[in-house]
Design an enzyme around this catalytic site. Sequence first.
Site, short mmCIF file in Angstrom:
data_model
loop_
_atom_site.label_atom_id
_atom_site.label_comp_id
_atom_site.label_asym_id
_atom_site.label_seq_id
_atom_site.Cartn_x
_atom_site.Cartn_y
_atom_site.Cartn_z
N CYS A 284 110.70 -72.85 51.37
CA CYS A 284 111.45 -71.60 50.82
C CYS A 284 111.14 -71.53 49.36
O CYS A 284 110.57 -72.37 48.77
CB CYS A 284 113.19 -71.91 50.94
N TYR B 130 100.32 -80.00 49.01
CA TYR B 130 100.10 -79.10 50.09
C TYR B 130 100.84 -77.68 49.61
O TYR B 130 100.24 -76.58 50.02
CB TYR B 130 100.59 -79.56 51.53
N GLY C 178 107.20 -69.70 52.81
CA GLY C 178 108.27 -69.08 54.08
C GLY C 178 107.94 -67.88 54.61
O GLY C 178 108.11 -66.77 53.77
N ASN D 245 116.65 -73.11 47.35
CA ASN D 245 115.57 -73.90 48.02
C ASN D 245 115.75 -75.40 47.85
O ASN D 245 116.19 -76.07 46.58
CB ASN D 245 114.20 -73.59 47.11
N GLY D 246 115.71 -75.96 48.98
CA GLY D 246 116.01 -77.48 49.05
C GLY D 246 116.74 -78.07 50.33
O GLY D 246 116.75 -77.03 51.09
#
Lengths: 445, 445, 445, 445
Positions: B2, B243, B28, B102-103
């Site tokens: 996200c 990544y 996302g 985000n998380g």
Amino acid sequence: MCSVVGVYGNENASKLCFYSLFSMQHRGQEAAGISSSYEAKIKTVKNRGLVTQIFSEDDFKVLKGDMAIGHTRYSTAGDDSILDAQPVFARYGLGEISIVHNGNLVNAKEIREELTKKGAIFQTNMDTENIIHLIAKNYQKNTLKERIIDAVKQIKGAFSLIILSRHKMFAIRDPFGFRPLSLGKIKSGGYIVASETCAFELVGAEFIRDIKPGEMITFEDGEIKSEMIFEPAPKQCIFEYIYFARPDSNVFGKNVYVVRKQMGRELAKELPVDADMVVPVPDSGVAAALGYAEESGIPFEMGIMRNHYVGRTFIEPTQEVRDLKVKMKLSPIVDKIKGKRLVVIDDSIVRGTTSKRIVRMLKEAGAKEVHMRIASPATTGPCYYGVDTPTKEELIASKMSVEEIAKYIEADSLAYLSIDGIIRAIKDKKENYCFACFDGNYPIL
Amino acid sequence: MCSVVGVYGNENASKLCFYSLFSMQHRGQEAAGISSSYEAKIKTVKNRGLVTQIFSEDDFKVLKGDMAIGHTRYSTAGDDSILDAQPVFARYGLGEISIVHNGNLVNAKEIREELTKKGAIFQTNMDTENIIHLIAKNYQKNTLKERIIDAVKQIKGAFSLIILSRHKMFAIRDPFGFRPLSLGKIKSGGYIVASETCAFELVGAEFIRDIKPGEMITFEDGEIKSEMIFEPAPKQCIFEYIYFARPDSNVFGKNVYVVRKQMGRELAKELPVDADMVVPVPDSGVAAALGYAEESGIPFEMGIMRNHYVGRTFIEPTQEVRDLKVKMKLSPIVDKIKGKRLVVIDDSIVRGTTSKRIVRMLKEAGAKEVHMRIASPATTGPCYYGVDTPTKEELIASKMSVEEIAKYIEADSLAYLSIDGIIRAIKDKKENYCFACFDGNYPIL
Amino acid sequence: MCSVVGVYGNENASKLCFYSLFSMQHRGQEAAGISSSYEAKIKTVKNRGLVTQIFSEDDFKVLKGDMAIGHTRYSTAGDDSILDAQPVFARYGLGEISIVHNGNLVNAKEIREELTKKGAIFQTNMDTENIIHLIAKNYQKNTLKERIIDAVKQIKGAFSLIILSRHKMFAIRDPFGFRPLSLGKIKSGGYIVASETCAFELVGAEFIRDIKPGEMITFEDGEIKSEMIFEPAPKQCIFEYIYFARPDSNVFGKNVYVVRKQMGRELAKELPVDADMVVPVPDSGVAAALGYAEESGIPFEMGIMRNHYVGRTFIEPTQEVRDLKVKMKLSPIVDKIKGKRLVVIDDSIVRGTTSKRIVRMLKEAGAKEVHMRIASPATTGPCYYGVDTPTKEELIASKMSVEEIAKYIEADSLAYLSIDGIIRAIKDKKENYCFACFDGNYPIL
Amino acid sequence: MCSVVGVYGNENASKLCFYSLFSMQHRGQEAAGISSSYEAKIKTVKNRGLVTQIFSEDDFKVLKGDMAIGHTRYSTAGDDSILDAQPVFARYGLGEISIVHNGNLVNAKEIREELTKKGAIFQTNMDTENIIHLIAKNYQKNTLKERIIDAVKQIKGAFSLIILSRHKMFAIRDPFGFRPLSLGKIKSGGYIVASETCAFELVGAEFIRDIKPGEMITFEDGEIKSEMIFEPAPKQCIFEYIYFARPDSNVFGKNVYVVRKQMGRELAKELPVDADMVVPVPDSGVAAALGYAEESGIPFEMGIMRNHYVGRTFIEPTQEVRDLKVKMKLSPIVDKIKGKRLVVIDDSIVRGTTSKRIVRMLKEAGAKEVHMRIASPATTGPCYYGVDTPTKEELIASKMSVEEIAKYIEADSLAYLSIDGIIRAIKDKKENYCFACFDGNYPIL
């Protein structure tokens, strides 16, 4: 641009065309279509959009049969009618026919005028319609093959053609062989003909050989038969190596990635520069930049990042849209670039606006020097053989010297690879290739 | 995954959020949304799809005001409801509020149970809804700021949060700093907070600094005010380097491309191999492969081509779809590979199926040997802090030894970079990072 | 407006809801949704658009189970968020719940303020969300049934509610019975509750009886159980007879077509006119016009044609759009009308603009005289119980006398049916109905 | 079916075509299109779908000019290609041309065979393409007008044609005048030609007169010029009165509603029945039912309700879909019908399945007797002139006697209006009309 594919003798013919077109999507994102032949009936599905957007599982229930042809199309100036998608299908004196065409005819207008004067009607703007007309009006000849041969002898220009009839398929390459066309054998059965060999990989086909300039291959009764219908006079498009073809394709007998990298090496030999790193304009400059770095010994860095959520610049229709998209597509890796002297490798410069923007972006990111090295000669003229270049007036190299262009794009230096450099890179005879957009020697007009 | 973004004090706040989300689309692709605050009213536009598909010019007539927040979302297992797009908006005791997150919270379920037991209702599956509830139910406190602080002290896990009220904006990073969050100054006015600094480039912002683990920044009356609301205990997600993050972003104080390349160097030092060329799995393995090649002296080649007309594998929802897409996404450059001994560099191995397919593809293309080198340790456990890894059972490294995996993926050899190698590459203290998916040391559960 | 439906004890519950919603599409074209309960999980599919546009065959694979509820929604001023489609689903202290609501609460704002003050959050603008909150926050009570009863005792206004939990279904009608709600037995098994009995016809159900004002029916363990949870004080919406309900529905114990026709008879008795033909404004004026013609002996003619390729006027969101659509919707049969004195029958006059346009159209078509007869009293006040009437200021009858309206709409005469006329037509006690929009006697505020 | 429209000499020509097509949407819902001529260039926009779905405001920026033609199309068996939308555009010897056609040619196949034998190609399945070919191939003639006249003399069958060239417009009706075509004067300037006069109402045009069978009207230099290019032999399609045309249209010199009502009167005279009420099958049976009720003195009731949220049955492509839609489209008003003896009036019976379903529905609703009265003779043969009737085998009246049909549809009695009854209703000479689908006397084959 554009791509064509034909599959003969495989029960999944239309699906294999679909996968092939997907592989060749880079050759045209405007429209696509597939025709297949089943029980003496030809069905066609075509539309605007990307291959994956156009076709649904249901379409393949319609596109039955073990013979199929397909096409992807890039937009040309002005006309964006749905009617201008290929294949072009027609009923004519001998039954049904469907045609796909990669290339551009230089005598299309004359043929149209001649044909309409004698009563023909044209419902699209495509050269393909001309070819069907020439086949159809030749009613004295009783076989499609004779008619096709007569027809293609009347057209001039670039044509890699695949023709589907109710029971046969034909693949033809013009005598100059401007555009590529390769033949493969599908492991699960049958044959494939496609603009680029990258299509073979996905469908599980093995490369047999290129269709030769001037050759016609007939797929009939499960067999393939070759004949030379033109005296070959190869003038293969050098831009396929420079920009169009996918790196994993082999065109004109050589792997594109290998050729591009070698062009980078030649570029380094011809046009050395004292710099800290070699940076490609992604993705088209990557292979040449790797070659340049290897040859020059200057470290290679992916100093510019490409955002793949936007489409390919060269293909976008208008200048205005392209401007926004360039901005959204490329971004510098500031930490790498800051304070460094860069050799930036790009495949070509068309209008100069993109290059200018890239140079400015790199300078703003802190680059100390930006030396543009272009892995092709200066593009000074338009292409009449199927490449959608802008008019001569829009080509920056047609009105400015290299020094002027360097100044315009705000680069510390600029240099182009020579035609000789390209020849060395491809290790082939110069006369086999068309360099018209660089040197103005148009093989046919 | 996200991404989150917040813009404060710029009249084009929502448009700048849009451009930022576009830059962070790789974090996302399932859904996206923007809320803006104007004249004490918060408006929200959100939907499923890519950022460029969701927003039209008309939406920005609705999303007025000089404060806005945005979010891109990747799909998580099971629930794909439209309701689960962010920002999450609500009316509550002090007015209107909208939040992006985000998380992932590790105590979300407990909070939900506690809250619902006491009468709360939950209309979505998102952790974000928990946070709003905690803010809303704390009605004894009269200011939003106090309530936010109380709320985030009750949640546990990973959270990079941006909260928009009618007149203020708040940005908060959890004490571990699992997910990145950076602060920038927009040249045309105001401030930006975003998951990745690549968002800054497009909107013309300058990086100021990272929001610190445990820090809350309040944007109010045109000013920014910082305070530490948690004792910082940094455990930053190492997978951002491996990544997730875009190479041109700086996260946790370092440029991602530079770190990745250095990981490649460490990989070469730790796990040398006698080979003819270094080949990255594009695009995520490119930087590490460049580092590996430089360190080892083995030539770097883009031996695998990536077709960008399909989306990113890691993000696709089901195993079945991903299989097809891998096949349509990568293809070998046969001429380069044939007869060669390859070192293939990838960022990580999850289930092993993709690696197996890549090895087989390269062997079929004629590679003599394929040595897989992974620029991260073996992934043995799931992530509970916002990364959509599969279950432990699906992770190949949780049930097989390296040798077994090598055999399964049919590679001639396989080796992973060590955690120490990563530490050397990032030149930072190990304790500042979370390696839980590799070593099982989960900072919080 | 809006419609609700619930099906209990039929394996095709969600499909039967779909068909029922299709039958009740005239009660709301803005959005629709269905929730079903299967193995203690509630699934919901909802979206904007017509019922036939929203649902696909795949949705019914998700909407499994033998209990389902559904809703169609018409747009109300201002908010057109996707979030504002029903059913409203939530997880709360006792599990999962989903609710559909037809009507309008008059104390919604007070409840919201009270609830938010104590920590609740509201994610939509719908009254339905209030009801769920009231159920959820009542955590001292251990059964859903108790909580529902407590909740509905706190809300005031119009509510025909259907509530789905994991194992039960509840149907409730407010003590005034503002909006209709009927109970039926499905021939293939189970029960149905719906706003209008026209839904029964399509799904093969037999009408049992109306849910009574103040009644709650519990569907549990395959049984239905009735209890009066309010002292009934019927004030049923007279506009259901005048305009909303479909002619083939029975609402409040009477067939709508029969009642409308009788209203036409009363109109003829009260307000005779010397004319050549009776012409309805289609479709809503047809039944009354038939009654008027029968009573008066003046011939009935379908003198105005309706083009059904556009949606229903009353439902369209903005004044501007409606204007264009009226013009595209109605057209006169000139040959019938020319030189004739017409009695034009319409169900009601709201702003007067449509009537004015109709009169002008008929005059231009050559009508000698146009006498408007309205099968309801002059609408002078807004509805607070679920009908989307404009504000008092926009209602022409709130600021003009009948004579002034006649002049404004350019009719030769204008007359409205009296409340007494309506009473005679429905043959029931006046006190059982709400006439507030005509006489200002609002039962609850 | 299908509709055509042409507007000449009005600056909003294409918009007026759009509104006209909207009015004539009932004549074809499958596809639609508009061509306009501006500065000697013809532009076309066409697609599948409803008129309101196809055209956007942007299209009218393309469709500039003061001359335009349009078409709506209904689907015929089998072919549903996008290419088969009209107008059909072509470039030919004299420039550009675009044609719309309502009707069906009986010698289309022969013409195609002849033309293809001589070299023509056909890209669609439409008769319209034949006509363009005939015009184009006649290159000895120098004017379009001469060519058009020559062309239409070679085609046989039903054709109401409008032809647009760069500077002129032509409207032609075949000598039999099978399909209607009327001429009007637009109040804001210029002329309109349309299939039905209902198109005139919306665009503010006054009816001038019908184009005569065999007449060609040329719109040129702001003038209109009429000439008879065929010996007229009127055989106008009686089904236009029975079913196709909109009640507010005047076709063949008479108002459709008036004619239909009179047919109902004749039906009552010819086929009286002792019953309690007259009930139309809506909407097509309403006018005839009113006539029947007036003549018989039996009360008229709208005893069957029609749900307008589904499209028109007759137009739907397959039997299967139609079945479902009938069920969703009609419902009985039970309270009116129960225990009553009904005369049910429908316009025609095709396969008998719909009638059977209606009778059963009414009986289930409690009707004591159902007497079907059809306002047209028994349809025993297909139409070759542009009406999409099923094959002879599918027409129930081609294989069953009236008694057998009555039994099959489960009606207490069934009777059809005689051809003489129709003649009396239209008050015109029998020889002016085509009754081929009733009596087998096909004017041309």
